[in-house]
Design a protein around this motif. Structure first.
Motif, PDB file in Angstrom:
ATOM      1  N   UNK A  53     -45.644 -41.262 -35.243  1.00 54.64           N
ATOM      2  CA  UNK A  53     -44.242 -41.606 -34.978  1.00 54.64           C
ATOM      3  C   UNK A  53     -43.716 -41.043 -33.653  1.00 54.64           C
ATOM      4  N   UNK A  82     -39.712 -46.399 -31.418  1.00 57.27           N
ATOM      5  CA  UNK A  82     -39.814 -46.128 -32.865  1.00 57.27           C
ATOM      6  C   UNK A  82     -39.300 -47.287 -33.710  1.00 57.27           C
ATOM      7  N   UNK A  87     -40.427 -46.947 -42.058  1.00 58.00           N
ATOM      8  CA  UNK A  87     -41.018 -45.850 -42.831  1.00 58.00           C
ATOM      9  C   UNK A  87     -40.397 -45.749 -44.213  1.00 58.00           C
ATOM     10  N   UNK A  89     -40.104 -43.160 -47.123  1.00 61.01           N
ATOM     11  CA  UNK A  89     -40.276 -41.720 -47.323  1.00 61.01           C
ATOM     12  C   UNK A  89     -40.677 -41.400 -48.762  1.00 61.01           C
ATOM     13  N   UNK A  93     -35.417 -41.113 -49.108  1.00 60.33           N
ATOM     14  CA  UNK A  93     -34.513 -40.642 -48.034  1.00 60.33           C
ATOM     15  C   UNK A  93     -33.392 -41.634 -47.753  1.00 60.33           C
ATOM     16  N   UNK A 156     -35.041 -51.296 -46.557  1.00 56.29           N
ATOM     17  CA  UNK A 156     -34.436 -50.732 -45.339  1.00 56.29           C
ATOM     18  C   UNK A 156     -35.478 -50.640 -44.221  1.00 56.29           C
ATOM     19  N   UNK A 168     -45.109 -42.591 -46.793  1.00 53.92           N
ATOM     20  CA  UNK A 168     -45.437 -41.183 -47.013  1.00 53.92           C
ATOM     21  C   UNK A 168     -45.462 -40.918 -48.517  1.00 53.92           C
TER      22      UNK A 168
ATOM     23  N   UNK B 138     -33.372 -33.557 -47.693  1.00 55.03           N
ATOM     24  CA  UNK B 138     -33.742 -34.787 -48.396  1.00 55.03           C
ATOM     25  C   UNK B 138     -34.290 -35.852 -47.427  1.00 55.03           C
ATOM     26  N   UNK B 146     -36.527 -41.478 -37.325  1.00 53.51           N
ATOM     27  CA  UNK B 146     -37.575 -42.498 -37.353  1.00 53.51           C
ATOM     28  C   UNK B 146     -37.008 -43.855 -36.935  1.00 53.51           C
TER      29      UNK B 146
END
Lengths: 248, 272
Positions: A53, A82, A87, A89, A93, A156, A168, B138, B146
């Motif tokens: 990243x 980016x 991503x 999470x 997140x 998202x 992840x 969190x 990102x």
């Protein structure tokens, strides 16, 4: 860099002080494929993800993503770059002050000039495609189950049509049925966006799911890639650590 | 083992005390340096697009509007208590008619900005640290990064701007209600003549007095919100870390207000 290679690690070493996290990594991640980086806790998986990243730069060597050496990019171009990534999470997140709908709308509002009606259409399409209905769209993350949060996180991440999806530990903390649902969703997403060359990189220690959904598996141990094979060949690896992991 | 290479715990106690004191000073200076760098990054990012004006207004509402009740409550009682205390002291030397200007000047120059700063540090500074700290643990801050969004620009800049703008306004409200409180106690309870109360106020109170308080409040707002957001970004280690960050934001916010007050007073007194 050949066209089918989307991420390339060249002699990548990462140290924090004297502590070596990643040691002389040399491997490629292929376009349009699902590649899983597998390994024990503390093997360096998260650092590897951060290097992809551009959140962390290698101490030695270079990482090329879409042909671009990330360590050569300044702060502004790197932030723009980016946007090629989506991503998901470990715990989704999601922004806890926003509803599921607003979470998915957020990157579209920030980075696109879509009209409100177009944006609304896109958000609803993304959320519906991951199985979130109108009722779920209005809920805050705290009102959603773990699986639903992951799905919203996926929607998202897909909002800006990224070239590379990063996951992840996507099934950590989920029950087996929800884990299966998330794994199916990863495969479905990869299939649905295959025509535009979506590449998926998964960080995981879930060997069973990895074998089912991956095209390639890299095994990371103490900062080194000790095995990197197509998924169908991975179970037959002679490496003792891989065998130990496979037969856990 | 030579004395120089001995483990610190093996040194005699006076040495250990000096060493611990020195270490504490180094830690504080390091913290100050990090906060200064953080403030520098704020100045670097705040002037760059995209400008998120709505986020600034959201924070103004949170820091400003939602603090009004506690400011009115604190301000009115501070003014009333000040009027009482001053009156009984001044009556001994027959200058009780000066209660109005003394209370108003004290409020304008010191009490309104300082107490407003302390209240905002406790209410909004802690909330800023808790909000950003929770987002950090969190991974919501990582999610912003990102996406290519600068988390400092998105989370800290609107809060610092709003804090810097809101605190002078809150301080003026504090001054106003404090003065009204002093007026009510002075004229209705302590029976100071209303005309004398007003005339003395006009005689001794100047615009510069108010300006001094507003300038101080402006700096306190910047410092309190910078510290609140800084400790939010410094949070690690889950819920315990959030608690620690919140606590540090309040403690350091209050300390900074009091220390900065001294330096601002000594500076402003020369130029105003």
């Amino acid at each position: 860099m050949p066209e089918d290679i989307i991420i390339q690690f060249q002699n990548v070493t990462k140290k924090f002080g004297e502590h070596v996290i990643l040691s002389n990594l040399n491997f490629e991640i292929y376009k349009n494929k699902i590649t899983t980086i597998l390994g024990f806790s503390g093997a360096g998986k998260s650092t590897l993800l951060k290097i992809i990243l551009g959140l962390v730069h290698p101490t030695e060597g270079a990482v090329y993503v879409l042909g671009q050496d990330l360590s050569k990019l300044g702060d502004f171009p790197l932030r723009e770059f980016r946007r090629n990534f989506g991503m998901v999470f470990q715990y989704a997140a999601l922004f806890d002050s926003m509803t599921a709908y607003q979470n998915v709308e957020f990157p579209l509002k920030e980075f696109t000039n879509l009209r409100p009606s177009e944006r609304d259409h896109k958000v609803r399409h993304l959320l519906t495609s991951v199985g979130i209905d109108d009722f779920g769209m209005k809920k805050l993350p705290s009102e959603l189950s773990g699986g639903m949060r992951k799905r919203v996180g996926l929607a998202r991440a897909l909002a800006l049509s990224p070239a590379i999806m990063l996951y992840d530990e996507p099934t950590t903390g989920l029950d087996p049925i929800t884990s299966k649902m998330v794994n199916d969703l990863i495969v479905e997403t990869a299939e649905a966006h295959k025509d535009r060359g979506l590449t998926s990189v998964i960080i995981s220690h879930d060997i069973k799911a990895t074998l089912k959904i991956s095209d390639f598996i890299a095994f990371l141990d103490r900062g080194r890639i000790v095995e990197y094979l197509p998924a169908k060949d991975f179970v037959n690896s002679n490496h003792p650590l891989v065998q130990e992991f496979v037969h856990l | 083992m030579s004395a120089n290479n001995a483990h610190p715990a093996d040194h005699p106690w006076p040495y250990r005390i000096v060493a611990e004191l020195g270490q504490s000073i180094i830690d504080v200076l390091r913290g100050l340096g990090k906060i200064t760098l953080f403030a520098g990054r704020f100045f670097y990012w705040v002037g760059r697009p995209p400008y998120r004006i709505r986020l600034v207004f959201d924070q103004l509402f949170f820091i400003g509007n939602k603090s009004v009740f506690i400011i009115v409550l604190s301000g009115s009682f501070t003014g009333m208590v000040m009027a009482y205390q001053t009156y009984f002291g001044f009556k001994l030397i027959n200058v009780d008619t000066l209660v109005g200007p003394v209370v108003a000047i004290s409020l304008a120059k010191e009490l309104a900005p300082v107490l407003t700063g302390l209240i905002v540090a406790g209410r909004a500074g802690s909330a800023m640290a808790a909000q950003i700290g929770t987002m950090k643990v969190t991974e919501q801050v990582d999610a912003l990064e990102v996406m290519g969004i600068n988390s400092l620009q998105y989370l800290a800049a609107p809060r610092i701007l709003a804090g810097t703008l809101a605190l002078p306004l809150l301080s003026i409200i504090f001054l106003f209600v404090g003065s009204v409180g002093a007026y009510i106690i002075g004229t209705k309870a302590l029976m100071i003549d209303e005309a004398i109360f007003y005339s003395k106020l006009g005689e001794f109170m100047y615009l510069e007095d108010m300006l001094q308080g507003v300038i101080k409040a402006f700096f306190f707002g910047f410092v309190v919100s910078t510290i609140g957001t800084y400790f939010g970004f410094e949070v690690t280690e889950g819920a315990e870390g959030v608690g620690r960050g919140t606590n540090q934001a309040v403690v350091w916010g209050m300390i900074f207000v009091l220390v900065l007050d001294y330096f601002l007073t000594s500076f402003l007194i020369r130029i105003l």
